[in-house]
Design a protein around this motif. Structure first.
Motif, short mmCIF file in Angstrom:
data_model
loop_
_atom_site.label_atom_id
_atom_site.label_comp_id
_atom_site.label_asym_id
_atom_site.label_seq_id
_atom_site.Cartn_x
_atom_site.Cartn_y
_atom_site.Cartn_z
N GLU A 1 -4.82 -6.75 -37.66
CA GLU A 1 -3.70 -7.01 -38.28
C GLU A 1 -2.67 -5.84 -37.57
N THR A 2 -3.14 -4.78 -37.05
CA THR A 2 -2.48 -3.72 -36.65
C THR A 2 -1.45 -4.38 -35.26
N PRO A 3 -0.22 -3.99 -35.37
CA PRO A 3 0.74 -4.68 -34.46
C PRO A 3 0.55 -4.46 -32.87
N TRP A 4 -0.07 -3.44 -32.52
CA TRP A 4 -0.26 -3.33 -30.97
C TRP A 4 -1.54 -3.98 -30.62
N VAL A 5 -2.58 -4.41 -31.53
CA VAL A 5 -3.80 -4.74 -31.22
C VAL A 5 -3.60 -6.24 -30.36
N SER A 6 -2.90 -6.97 -30.82
CA SER A 6 -2.83 -8.56 -30.32
C SER A 6 -2.30 -8.33 -28.87
N GLY A 7 -1.43 -7.37 -28.48
CA GLY A 7 -0.89 -6.97 -26.93
C GLY A 7 -2.05 -6.50 -26.23
N HIS A 8 -2.95 -5.66 -26.89
CA HIS A 8 -4.07 -5.40 -26.06
C HIS A 8 -5.07 -6.34 -25.56
N VAL A 9 -5.35 -7.25 -26.61
CA VAL A 9 -6.28 -8.40 -26.79
C VAL A 9 -5.68 -9.13 -25.41
N ALA A 10 -4.33 -9.58 -25.42
CA ALA A 10 -3.67 -10.32 -24.34
C ALA A 10 -3.85 -9.73 -23.17
N ILE A 11 -3.79 -8.56 -22.80
CA ILE A 11 -3.94 -7.78 -21.70
C ILE A 11 -5.45 -8.00 -21.17
N VAL A 12 -6.37 -7.59 -21.88
CA VAL A 12 -7.72 -7.48 -21.55
C VAL A 12 -8.08 -9.06 -21.22
N ASP A 13 -7.65 -9.89 -22.22
CA ASP A 13 -7.86 -11.26 -21.80
C ASP A 13 -7.35 -11.64 -20.35
N GLN A 14 -6.44 -11.31 -19.89
CA GLN A 14 -5.62 -11.40 -18.62
C GLN A 14 -6.49 -11.16 -17.41
N ARG A 15 -6.93 -9.59 -17.85
CA ARG A 15 -7.67 -8.68 -16.95
C ARG A 15 -9.27 -9.65 -16.65
N VAL B 1 -4.45 1.18 -23.41
CA VAL B 1 -5.12 -0.14 -22.80
C VAL B 1 -5.84 0.09 -21.61
N LYS B 2 -5.48 0.98 -21.06
CA LYS B 2 -6.17 1.27 -19.61
C LYS B 2 -7.72 1.75 -19.87
N GLN B 3 -7.74 2.11 -21.05
CA GLN B 3 -9.21 2.76 -21.57
C GLN B 3 -9.88 1.51 -21.98
#
Length: 87
Positions: free
Chosen positions: A70-84, A37-39
């Motif tokens: 639909e990949t499980p980790w994608v929604s977490g990455h999207v949430a983190i990028v949105d928060q950033r 996610v840092k990338q």
């Protein structure tokens, strides 16, 4: 004469429809690798005109990486990028 004019308008309309779909960026292949996610700098959804909806992650190195939404980790990455990007 009217039928010829109608046919011409119909051909132009169909051509415009085909052109607009061709301009839509669609993902034909998806990565199975979890991107750190840092990338990830940003993301966007592909067009609804695409055969499969996907998320494209734009990395800090300038690469666009297609992932299945639909990949499980994608929604977490999207949430983190949105928060950033909100801060």
């Amino acid at each position: 004469m009217r039928s010829l004019m109608f046919l011409l308008v119909l051909v132009i309309f169909c051509s415009l429809q085909m052109t607009s779909n061709a301009n839509a960026k669609c993902c034909m292949e998806f990565t199975d690798v979890k991107i750190p996610v840092k990338q990830v700098k940003s993301y966007y959804w592909t067009s609804s005109d695409c055969p499969r909806r996907a998320i494209v992650f734009h990395t800090i190195k300038g690469k666009d990486i297609c992932v299945d939404a639909e990949t499980p980790w994608v929604s977490g990455h999207v949430a983190i990028v949105d928060q950033r990007t909100r801060v």
